[in-house]
Motif scaffolding. Structure first.
Motif, PDB file in Angstrom:
ATOM      1  N   ALA A 423     -11.718  -3.061  42.812  1.00  0.00           N
ATOM      2  CA  ALA A 423     -11.038  -4.108  43.585  1.00  0.00           C
ATOM      3  C   ALA A 423      -9.579  -3.737  43.845  1.00  0.00           C
ATOM      4  O   ALA A 423      -8.849  -3.378  42.924  1.00  0.00           O
ATOM      5  CB  ALA A 423     -11.119  -5.434  42.839  1.00  0.00           C
ATOM      6  N   LYS A 424      -9.172  -3.818  45.091  1.00  0.00           N
ATOM      7  CA  LYS A 424      -7.798  -3.545  45.480  1.00  0.00           C
ATOM      8  C   LYS A 424      -7.107  -4.797  46.018  1.00  0.00           C
ATOM      9  O   LYS A 424      -5.893  -4.912  45.962  1.00  0.00           O
ATOM     10  CB  LYS A 424      -7.773  -2.461  46.562  1.00  0.00           C
ATOM     11  CG  LYS A 424      -8.045  -1.060  46.048  1.00  0.00           C
ATOM     12  CD  LYS A 424      -6.862  -0.555  45.250  1.00  0.00           C
ATOM     13  CE  LYS A 424      -7.030   0.901  44.856  1.00  0.00           C
ATOM     14  NZ  LYS A 424      -5.838   1.406  44.135  1.00  0.00           N
ATOM     15  N   VAL A 425      -7.908  -5.710  46.568  1.00  0.00           N
ATOM     16  CA  VAL A 425      -7.349  -6.924  47.158  1.00  0.00           C
ATOM     17  C   VAL A 425      -8.113  -8.133  46.626  1.00  0.00           C
ATOM     18  O   VAL A 425      -9.343  -8.131  46.603  1.00  0.00           O
ATOM     19  CB  VAL A 425      -7.451  -6.903  48.702  1.00  0.00           C
ATOM     20  CG1 VAL A 425      -6.886  -8.191  49.286  1.00  0.00           C
ATOM     21  CG2 VAL A 425      -6.711  -5.699  49.275  1.00  0.00           C
ATOM     22  N   ILE A 505       1.701   0.612  46.198  1.00  0.00           N
ATOM     23  CA  ILE A 505       2.185  -0.607  46.845  1.00  0.00           C
ATOM     24  C   ILE A 505       1.437  -1.818  46.311  1.00  0.00           C
ATOM     25  O   ILE A 505       0.214  -1.794  46.159  1.00  0.00           O
ATOM     26  CB  ILE A 505       2.005  -0.520  48.371  1.00  0.00           C
ATOM     27  CG1 ILE A 505       2.719   0.701  48.939  1.00  0.00           C
ATOM     28  CG2 ILE A 505       2.497  -1.797  49.040  1.00  0.00           C
ATOM     29  CD1 ILE A 505       4.195   0.740  48.669  1.00  0.00           C
ATOM     30  N   PHE A 506       2.216  -2.880  46.032  1.00  0.00           N
ATOM     31  CA  PHE A 506       1.623  -4.161  45.658  1.00  0.00           C
ATOM     32  C   PHE A 506       2.165  -5.208  46.626  1.00  0.00           C
ATOM     33  O   PHE A 506       3.372  -5.350  46.797  1.00  0.00           O
ATOM     34  CB  PHE A 506       1.982  -4.542  44.226  1.00  0.00           C
ATOM     35  CG  PHE A 506       1.331  -5.816  43.775  1.00  0.00           C
ATOM     36  CD1 PHE A 506       0.018  -5.830  43.336  1.00  0.00           C
ATOM     37  CD2 PHE A 506       2.034  -7.014  43.805  1.00  0.00           C
ATOM     38  CE1 PHE A 506      -0.597  -7.009  42.932  1.00  0.00           C
ATOM     39  CE2 PHE A 506       1.436  -8.198  43.398  1.00  0.00           C
ATOM     40  CZ  PHE A 506       0.120  -8.194  42.973  1.00  0.00           C
ATOM     41  N   PHE A 507       1.245  -5.944  47.275  1.00  0.00           N
ATOM     42  CA  PHE A 507       1.668  -6.908  48.289  1.00  0.00           C
ATOM     43  C   PHE A 507       1.160  -8.304  47.962  1.00  0.00           C
ATOM     44  O   PHE A 507       0.149  -8.485  47.274  1.00  0.00           O
ATOM     45  CB  PHE A 507       1.178  -6.482  49.674  1.00  0.00           C
ATOM     46  CG  PHE A 507      -0.323  -6.398  49.795  1.00  0.00           C
ATOM     47  CD1 PHE A 507      -1.079  -7.510  50.130  1.00  0.00           C
ATOM     48  CD2 PHE A 507      -0.985  -5.193  49.573  1.00  0.00           C
ATOM     49  CE1 PHE A 507      -2.459  -7.435  50.235  1.00  0.00           C
ATOM     50  CE2 PHE A 507      -2.367  -5.112  49.671  1.00  0.00           C
ATOM     51  CZ  PHE A 507      -3.108  -6.226  50.008  1.00  0.00           C
ATOM     52  N   ALA A 535      -6.377   1.637  52.461  1.00  0.00           N
ATOM     53  CA  ALA A 535      -5.205   2.499  52.257  1.00  0.00           C
ATOM     54  C   ALA A 535      -4.867   2.669  50.785  1.00  0.00           C
ATOM     55  O   ALA A 535      -4.045   3.518  50.431  1.00  0.00           O
ATOM     56  CB  ALA A 535      -4.007   1.912  53.004  1.00  0.00           C
ATOM     57  N   GLY A 536      -5.478   1.849  49.926  1.00  0.00           N
ATOM     58  CA  GLY A 536      -5.227   1.981  48.489  1.00  0.00           C
ATOM     59  C   GLY A 536      -4.169   1.053  47.952  1.00  0.00           C
ATOM     60  O   GLY A 536      -3.861   1.080  46.757  1.00  0.00           O
ATOM     61  N   ALA A 537      -3.581   0.227  48.822  1.00  0.00           N
ATOM     62  CA  ALA A 537      -2.590  -0.738  48.350  1.00  0.00           C
ATOM     63  C   ALA A 537      -3.278  -1.842  47.557  1.00  0.00           C
ATOM     64  O   ALA A 537      -4.427  -2.190  47.816  1.00  0.00           O
ATOM     65  CB  ALA A 537      -1.837  -1.343  49.537  1.00  0.00           C
ATOM     66  N   MET A 538      -2.578  -2.388  46.567  1.00  0.00           N
ATOM     67  CA  MET A 538      -3.096  -3.500  45.780  1.00  0.00           C
ATOM     68  C   MET A 538      -2.362  -4.766  46.183  1.00  0.00           C
ATOM     69  O   MET A 538      -1.186  -4.719  46.550  1.00  0.00           O
ATOM     70  CB  MET A 538      -2.879  -3.250  44.285  1.00  0.00           C
ATOM     71  CG  MET A 538      -3.643  -2.070  43.718  1.00  0.00           C
ATOM     72  SD  MET A 538      -3.314  -1.866  41.939  1.00  0.00           S
ATOM     73  CE  MET A 538      -4.135  -3.324  41.274  1.00  0.00           C
ATOM     74  N   GLY A 539      -3.066  -5.910  46.123  1.00  0.00           N
ATOM     75  CA  GLY A 539      -2.369  -7.137  46.444  1.00  0.00           C
ATOM     76  C   GLY A 539      -3.249  -8.356  46.468  1.00  0.00           C
ATOM     77  O   GLY A 539      -4.469  -8.284  46.255  1.00  0.00           O
ATOM     78  N   LEU A 540      -2.618  -9.491  46.715  1.00  0.00           N
ATOM     79  CA  LEU A 540      -3.294 -10.776  46.801  1.00  0.00           C
ATOM     80  C   LEU A 540      -3.020 -11.399  48.159  1.00  0.00           C
ATOM     81  O   LEU A 540      -1.901 -11.288  48.683  1.00  0.00           O
ATOM     82  CB  LEU A 540      -2.820 -11.739  45.717  1.00  0.00           C
ATOM     83  CG  LEU A 540      -3.406 -11.561  44.304  1.00  0.00           C
ATOM     84  CD1 LEU A 540      -2.821 -10.346  43.620  1.00  0.00           C
ATOM     85  CD2 LEU A 540      -3.160 -12.803  43.465  1.00  0.00           C
TER      86      LEU A 540
END
Length: 607
Positions: A423-425, A505-507, A535-540
Motif C-alpha cells: 500500500a502506497k496510498v 515523498i509523503f503527501f 510513482a512510489g510516493a506515499m500519502g493519504l
C-alpha cells in the motif's frame, strides 16, 4: 515524581516567596540610601558651619562613598528582583500551557507563515493555535529563526536525528537550566533584535587603528597635559599657556576621523543590553555538564581555535562597550581630551574584532540553537508518556499505536495506524465532520515532530525519512490574482514533480479539485491518485467521493480504503473518530442541512 504542572506550581510558590524578600531588600536599601545622603550632607554642612574643614571634607567623602556603595547594591538588588519576577512569569506561562491556555500566548510565529511552503500552513506549524505558539520558549531573534527552521527544514541524517532526540530528552530533564536560560534572554527582551548589524560590525576592519605609531601615540599624548599640569603646580613661574597648548594639541589629535569613531562607537553601544544577555546565556551553557553528544558538539562552538571560552571574550567586549557608554557622561569630554580615550577604545575594539569578531556570529547562532532545542524539549518534559519515534532506513512503512493530534489536548481521540507495502496510498472516506482532515493533520504534524527531534503523540511510532507535501487549505490569493482552484493545481503540480524525483515523498491531500464539477473532480482525483501510487510516493487522500473506493481493487494493493463513520443517539449525530478499514457506508449531509434550518422536504416539493 512530580508532574510538570506540580513542579511549575512548586517553583512559582518558591519564587513568589523569594520575590517578597527581595522587594523588602530593595525598599530597605532605597530608604537607607536616602537617609545616608540626607544625614551625610547635614553633618557635612554642620561641620562647615563650625569651621572644621578637614572633618567636613572627610564627612563628605565618607557620605559619597557609602552612598555610591548603596546605589550599586540597590541596582544589584533590583536586577535580582527583576530576574525573580521573570522566573515567576515563566512558570505562570508554563502552568497556562499545561492547562491548555497556550493559544493566549502572544508569540505565535505569525511572521513565519508561508503560503508557498510545502506543508507548514496546512499543518498549523505557525500562527494562532500553532505548534510554534504551543512550545516556543526562544526569545532572541536567531533563537526564533532556529526553531522555525527546526520545524520546517529537515536535512539531518537518521544518525543526526537520534543525536538530537538524546539532546532533547536531556534538556527536558534540566528544567532549572532551561528556565534560567530563558530568563536571561527575557531580561533584555526588547533589545533582542536582528543581530545582523552586529555581525557586520564585527567583520568590518579599520586598519588605521592597528597602526603601531597610533598605539604609541595614545600612550604619549596623555603625558602632555598631565606633565604641563604637574609643572604648573610644582614649578614656580611655569605658565598656564603651556597647559592650554598641550590641551589644544590633544584636541587636534582627536579631531580627524571623529565622525567615523562616533558612528562606529554609537552603533555597537546599541547592543550593550543584548550582549549582556548573550554573555550570561553563554556562561550558563559553559557551566553546564551535558551528556548528550549533540549538546556537547554545540557547546564546543563556544570556544575559539585557541580554546579560549566565548564568555571570556564576550566579557572583554562588554568592558569595552561600558567604556563606550561612558561617553554620554558629562565629564567624558574632559577625560577624553586628556587621555585620548576614543582612540584607546577604538584600538581595543579593533584588537577584539581581530581576535574574536569572526566567532561572534557562531556564538550567537549557537545560543539560538540551544533556545530552539529547549523549546522542543518542552514537549518531552510535559508529556513524559509520549515516545521518541523510530526511523526506518529501507522500509516504506508508517506505523503508530495510540496516535493523536498533539495540539488537541484532552479532546484528542487516538488511533492505531499502519501503512506498509504494497500500500502506497490510503483513501480516507467518511461523512462531514467525522475526522478525515484531522487524521491527515495528525499524521502530518507527528511526522514534523519526528523530524524535528521531538517525541510524538503516540505510544509507538515508526517512519522513514520523507519529504512532506500537503494540499489541504487552499484559498484565493488576490494579491497575486490566483484563484483557489489554480492555487490547488500549483500545489498538486509540486507534489507530482516531487514524486518524479529520487526523494521519498509523503503527501496529504484533502478533498482535492473542489473547484470543479463532480465528474471532472472524480476523474481528476482518480488519475492523480493512480499516478502518485505508481510513482512510489506515499500519502493519504481524504474524499467524499465514495466511487473512488474502487481504486483499491484496481491498483493491485497500492491503494487501500479506510473510513470514519457517525452514529445517531437520541436523534443527535455522534462521532467516535475511530479509523476503520473499508469505504464509508454512512452519510450525514441531509441531517446537517436540517441542522442548518433548511426544510429539505419543502425544497424537494419546490423543484
Amino acid at each position: 515524581m512530580r508532574s510538570a504542572r506540580e513542579e511549575y506550581e512548586r517553583r512559582l510558590k518558591a519564587y513568589t516567596r523569594l520575590l517578597g524578600k527581595q522587594t523588602k531588600r530593595v525598599n530597605t536599601t532605597s530608604i537607607l540610601r536616602l537617609a545616608v545622603f540626607v544625614i551625610g550632607i547635614a553633618i557635612t554642612g554642620i561641620l562647615i558651619y563650625l569651621k572644621y574643614p578637614y572633618l567636613s571634607i572627610s564627612s563628605l567623602l565618607v557620605t559619597m562613598i557609602v552612598f555610591t556603595l548603596l546605589v550599586v547594591q540597590h541596582r544589584k538588588f533590583k536586577d535580582n528582583k527583576k530576574y525573580t519576577e521573570t522566573l515567576i512569569k515563566i512558570n505562570e506561562t508554563s502552568i497556562k500551557r499545561t492547562e491548555g491556555q497556550w493559544k493566549e500566548f502572544k508569540d505565535s510565529g505569525e511572521e513565519f507563515q508561508d503560503e508557498e511552503h510545502n506543508f507548514s500552513g496546512d499543518l498549523d506549524i505557525f500562527g494562532r493555535g500553532s505548534l510554534f505558539q504551543w512550545i516556543n520558549s526562544a526569545v532572541t531573534h536567531l533563537g526564533r529563526i532556529s526553531l522555525k527552521d527546526r520545524l520546517t527544514v529537515f536535512n539531518d541524517s537518521i544518525e543526526e536525528k537520534y543525536k538530537i532526540q538524546e539532546a532533547v530528552k536531556e534538556l527536558g530533564s534540566t528544567l532549572g537550566f532551561r528556565q534560567k536560560y530563558m530568563a536571561e534572554a527575557l531580561m533584555n527582551k526588547d533589545n533582542m533584535n536582528n543581530p545582523e548589524v552586529l555581525f557586520k560590525w564585527a567583520g568590518e576592519k579599520h586598519e588605521r587603528y592597528k597602526k603601531t605609531w597610533l598605539s604609541i601615540a595614545t600612550k604619549i599624548m596623555p603625558l602632555l597635559p598631565i606633565g604641563a599640569l604637574l609643572a604648573l603646580l610644582l614649578v614656580p613661574g611655569f605658565t598656564y599657556k603651556v597647559l592650554l597648548l598641550a590641551i589644544l594639541i590633544n584636541i587636534l589629535f582627536l579631531f580627524p576621523t571623529n565622525v567615523e569613531r562616533q558612528n562606529v562607537l554609537s552603533e555597537v553601544a546599541e547592543y550593550k543590553k543584548s550582549l549582556e544577555s548573550y554573555y550570561k546565556m553563554v556562561r550558563l551553557i559553559e557551566n553546564k555538564n551535558f551528556k548528550s553528544e549533540y549538546l556537547n558538539e554545540l557547546k564546543k562552538k563556544l570556544t575559539d581555535s585557541n580554546g579560549v571560552k566565548a564568555s571570556k571574550q564576550l566579557e572583554e567586549l562588554q568592558e569595552i562597550i561600558s567604556l563606550i557608554s561612558d561617553r554620554s557622561n558629562m565629564f567624558y569630554i574632559i577625560i577624553n581630551i586628556i587621555f585620548v580615550l576614543d582612540y584607546r577604545i577604538m584600538i581595543r575594539l579593533e584588537n577584539w574584532k581581530e581576535n574574536s569578531g569572526k566567532h561572534l556570529e557562531t556564538w550567537i547562532r549557537t545560543i539560538g540553537e540551544f533556545e530552539a532545542l529547549s523549546s522542543i524539549s518542552v514537549i518531552s518534559y510535559e508529556n513524559p508518556k509520549w515516545v521518541m519515534p523510530e526511523f526506518l532506513k529501507d522500509i516504506d512503512k508508517i506505523s503508530a499505536k495510540g496516535m493523536g493530534h498533539p495540539l488537541l489536548g484532552e479532546k484528542r481521540v487516538c488511533n492505531n495506524f499502519i501503512m506498509e507495502m504494497p500500500a502506497k496510498v490510503l483513501l480516507i472516506t467518511g461523512s462531514n465532520m467525522s475526522g478525515k482532515s484531522t487524521l491527515l493533520r495528525t499524521i502530518g504534524i507527528n511526522l514534523v515532530l519526528s523530524y524535528a527531534g521531538a517525541p510524538v503523540c503516540a505510544e509507538s511510532f515508526k517512519c522513514p525519512i520523507m519529504k512532506i507535501y500537503t494540499c489541504m487549505r487552499v484559498s484565493d490569493n488576490l494579491e497575486k490574482n490566483i484563484s483557489s482552484f489554480y492555487a490547488e493545481l500549483i500545489r498538486i503540480r509540486n507534489i507530482v514533480d516531487a514524486s518524479k524525483s529520487d526523494d521519498k515523498i509523503f503527501f496529504l491531500l484533502d478533498e482535492i479539485f473542489k473547484g470543479t464539477n463532480s465528474m471532472d473532480r472524480h476523474e481528476g482525483a482518480r488519475v492523480l491518485i493512480t499516478q502518485l501510487s505508481r510513482a512510489g510516493a506515499m500519502g493519504l487522500v481524504s474524499t467524499h467521493d465514495l466511487e473512488l473506493g474502487t481504486l483499491e481493487n484496481e491498483s493491485g494493493g497500492r491503494i487501500k480504503n479506510y473510513h470514519f463513520r457517525e452514529y445517531y443517539e437520541d436523534d443527535k449525530i455522534k462521532f467516535d473518530y475511530k479509523l476503520r478499514p473499508g469505504v464509508s457506508t454512512t452519510r450525514n449531509a441531509l441531517y446537517l442541512i436540517k441542522l442548518a434550518g433548511i426544510e429539505v422536504e419543502d425544497n424537494k416539493k419546490g423543484y
